[in-house]
Motif scaffolding. Sequence first.
Motif, PDB file in Angstrom:
ATOM      1  N   THR A 521       0.855  -1.182   0.000  1.00  0.00           N
ATOM      2  CA  THR A 521       0.000   0.000   0.000  1.00  0.00           C
ATOM      3  C   THR A 521       0.891   1.231   0.000  1.00  0.00           C
ATOM      4  OG1 THR A 521      -1.709  -1.188   1.210  1.00  0.00           O
ATOM      5  CG2 THR A 521      -1.827   1.215   1.221  1.00  0.00           C
ATOM      6  N   THR A 672     -10.890  -3.501  -8.080  1.00  0.00           N
ATOM      7  CA  THR A 672      -9.502  -3.114  -8.335  1.00  0.00           C
ATOM      8  C   THR A 672      -9.157  -3.332  -9.798  1.00  0.00           C
ATOM      9  OG1 THR A 672      -8.868  -3.752  -6.093  1.00  0.00           O
ATOM     10  CG2 THR A 672      -7.096  -3.557  -7.700  1.00  0.00           C
ATOM     11  N   HIS A 701     -10.203   5.544 -10.125  1.00  0.00           N
ATOM     12  CA  HIS A 701     -10.677   6.382  -9.021  1.00  0.00           C
ATOM     13  C   HIS A 701     -12.044   6.974  -9.327  1.00  0.00           C
ATOM     14  CE1 HIS A 701      -6.289   6.980  -7.439  1.00  0.00           C
ATOM     15  NE2 HIS A 701      -6.767   5.759  -7.236  1.00  0.00           N
ATOM     16  N   THR A 706      -9.711   0.804  -6.720  1.00  0.00           N
ATOM     17  CA  THR A 706      -8.298   0.991  -6.411  1.00  0.00           C
ATOM     18  C   THR A 706      -7.464   0.472  -7.565  1.00  0.00           C
ATOM     19  OG1 THR A 706      -8.180  -1.151  -5.299  1.00  0.00           O
ATOM     20  CG2 THR A 706      -8.695   0.763  -3.929  1.00  0.00           C
ATOM     21  N   THR A 707      -6.177   0.869  -7.588  1.00  0.00           N
ATOM     22  CA  THR A 707      -5.272   0.433  -8.637  1.00  0.00           C
ATOM     23  C   THR A 707      -4.055  -0.232  -8.023  1.00  0.00           C
ATOM     24  OG1 THR A 707      -4.330   2.661  -8.658  1.00  0.00           O
ATOM     25  CG2 THR A 707      -5.946   2.139 -10.350  1.00  0.00           C
ATOM     26  N   ASP A 727      -2.631   3.306  -5.872  1.00  0.00           N
ATOM     27  CA  ASP A 727      -2.907   2.843  -4.513  1.00  0.00           C
ATOM     28  C   ASP A 727      -1.913   1.791  -4.020  1.00  0.00           C
ATOM     29  OD1 ASP A 727      -5.554   4.241  -4.044  1.00  0.00           O
ATOM     30  OD2 ASP A 727      -5.964   3.164  -5.905  1.00  0.00           O
ATOM     31  N   GLU A 728      -1.586   0.828  -4.875  1.00  0.00           N
ATOM     32  CA  GLU A 728      -0.699  -0.258  -4.449  1.00  0.00           C
ATOM     33  C   GLU A 728       0.261  -0.591  -5.584  1.00  0.00           C
ATOM     34  OE1 GLU A 728      -2.941  -3.626  -3.174  1.00  0.00           O
ATOM     35  OE2 GLU A 728      -4.236  -2.484  -1.838  1.00  0.00           O
TER      36      GLU A 728
END
Length: 769
Positions: A521, A672, A701, A706-707, A727-728
């Motif tokens: 993260t 995601t 977004h 999330t990406t 995001d990650e």
Amino acid sequence: MDTATGDFRNTDLRVLLVEDSAADAELTIARLTAAGFRCSYRCVVNENDMRRELKDWRPRLILSDFSMPGFSGMAALAIARAEAADVPFIFLSGTIGEERAIEALKCGAIDYVLKGNPKRLVPAVERALAEAELRRTSQIAQQRVLRLTGVLQMLSGINSALVRIQDRDELLRETCRLAYRVGGYANAMVALINPTTRMAHAVGWAGYDFLARPDDEFPVADHEAADTSLMGRVIRTGQAAMCEDINDPPFVVHGRDLLIAAGVRSLACLPLRVDGTPVGSLLLGTTMSGVIGAEEILLLEEVASNLSFALQYLDKQDAVRFLSYFEPLTGLAKRALFCERLSRLLQRGTESLPRLAVAVFDIEHLSVINDTFGRHTGDRLLQCVADRLKGHFPDTEQLAHLGGGTFVCMSALSEHAEDVVQGLHQGFTHIFDRPFNVDGHEIVATIKSGHACYPEDGTEPNELVQNAEAALKEAKSSGEQYLHHRIEMNSELARRVAMEHRLRLALDGEQFVLYYQPKVTLRTGKVTGVEALLRWQDPENGLTAPGVFLPLLESAGLMPAIGAWALRQAASDSRRWRQMQLPPIRIAVNISPPELRRRNAAREILECIGDLVGDPDWCIDIEITEGALIGDSSACIHALRLLRAAAVHIAIDDFGTGFSSLGRLSELPIDTLKIDRSFTAQVPADPKGCTLVSTIIKLAHAFDMTTVAEGVETQAQLDYLIGEGCDESQGYLHSRPMPREEIERIYGVGSSRPSSSAPDSPTRLIISR
């Protein structure tokens, strides 16, 4: 009318007034209107007018004076009871006495109201309408009971016939007779399809006295727009169809005008199946619209199910022989019959047949066609291919269907083998020049082929076919359009077959293991999840990466079994980590499109996850490719929605490489988007790559997703991703995939990231702000 509250004032109320005073009639209607009724009315003063209005206008309420010149109220009551017994009759009079009122009630009047006491009019009308509605409901229930009783007796008779009648056609004729005579249906028919010609023929019927003879055959269309009959539609779709009113049918009904003239008002049609495949349909008609209820449908489905069971076992010997020697989808010979025919041809001797070629060819990307348009369209394409081949070859004994998209043919040779092999492939390619029109889609099919020639490539039928298959496999792996057999191809084919066998043993022998690659993260620098990656602990070659064996798993049809194993193993490891009190780590497992398209896929996945379902910290997540969402993906999306409702997170892996529709993204149950490593590798040096990655992040977004960036290998890539709000991230910069024990060693109790004391560790985390 609101039957729950008894409010009859929201519907039109047709009132027949037996009244010789126009003023009294208007006053009566005015009182009902003032009470909220929406009234229309007609007045009659004699017997003929009353009979006419009862027949043509069909009132819902009759209000009658008691004494009129030339026409008495009791006469009007007698006519109403005889011709409209369900219509409530109320006397509205100023002259009726108590004794005559009692007599009128005994004769069938619902109530009587004195014109001098108008306050009783509205309550009397409401009560009369309520009682009429109650009687109507009771009559409908009684009629339904009688219908169901008849259908039950019909079902019992058919079940008895299943036991005593061994001839298929006789059984189906008896079924129609029982439906007509015992079940009370206006007409009944059973039709079966010829899978080769796609024509259905009537086997049994009853109640068709209005026809000299029902149509012997009718076509089963390829798509909805070409449907010509209700029975054909049901055979095509395999779904039951109801026509509650054939005056306004939702589907094409063959011979509709004749059916209407014969008194048929509604139709029910149910599929008959063998091994899940629609092979025929059962059509039943009634003389009233909308009378077939849910309970009757259940009984009819049982009738169809029992008939389907009987069809599967009647004429068993003929069916077994056909299925043993012919492909039911295309009607072409299977391998065994083809080799038998080839053997007879070779036995004629070298004088009549000096040389011969066997060609095996395969439709390219058939799985993509199935994924894009649906398996039904893929099957129809194979049927169209078979039809075109039959038109090209004068003798269908030269052809066979080996399964899937693979066909084989034999041809006599008069030239040198290498020259004729090229000519044969060009001839096959010419057959596929024109696109195939399948279910409204223009599909271009291309082929690869492998060839073996008699006698240099084999003298036995099985040997020739196997060598041609070996050449085809080599052509597919090498990218060639066609190849002539070489002896070394057999060893390569044997190697692949051996590898597939070893992979089957590997699953049973617990040789597969899961490695886990952490996902970081970027906001906190913590590891909160890992991706499960499959590895094979090959006894001969050691730990083997998936790129070596995954294609063989897919071709061998082992992916569903491997996927289920991976889910169960990941869930087991997750429980172990939870018990060890490791920081929460959600495990993501890849699910292949074939797994997701399986019937009850969501239920099977949730069963593998088990008690972790719904756990916010330890539940197993799944990752899918965009290919699962291409084409007819309704079943996949339904499964994904069920999984997401159970708190399973869903990611699209390698996003941007599968050509899925961005317009559907907002409708999909996705949490995601994983940015493919090929895009990550382009940043920050390539401006176009940067634009692409930035767009994916913003798109995700915008849809509250999330990406995760895959394949992060440099600090510069990581810095760019952080700056763009990714995001990650996941990649070798943070950690290589590692076994379960390594995860447990590094992420021990109270730790959420690898120790910084090991700078050379391949599992170190690198976070920049």
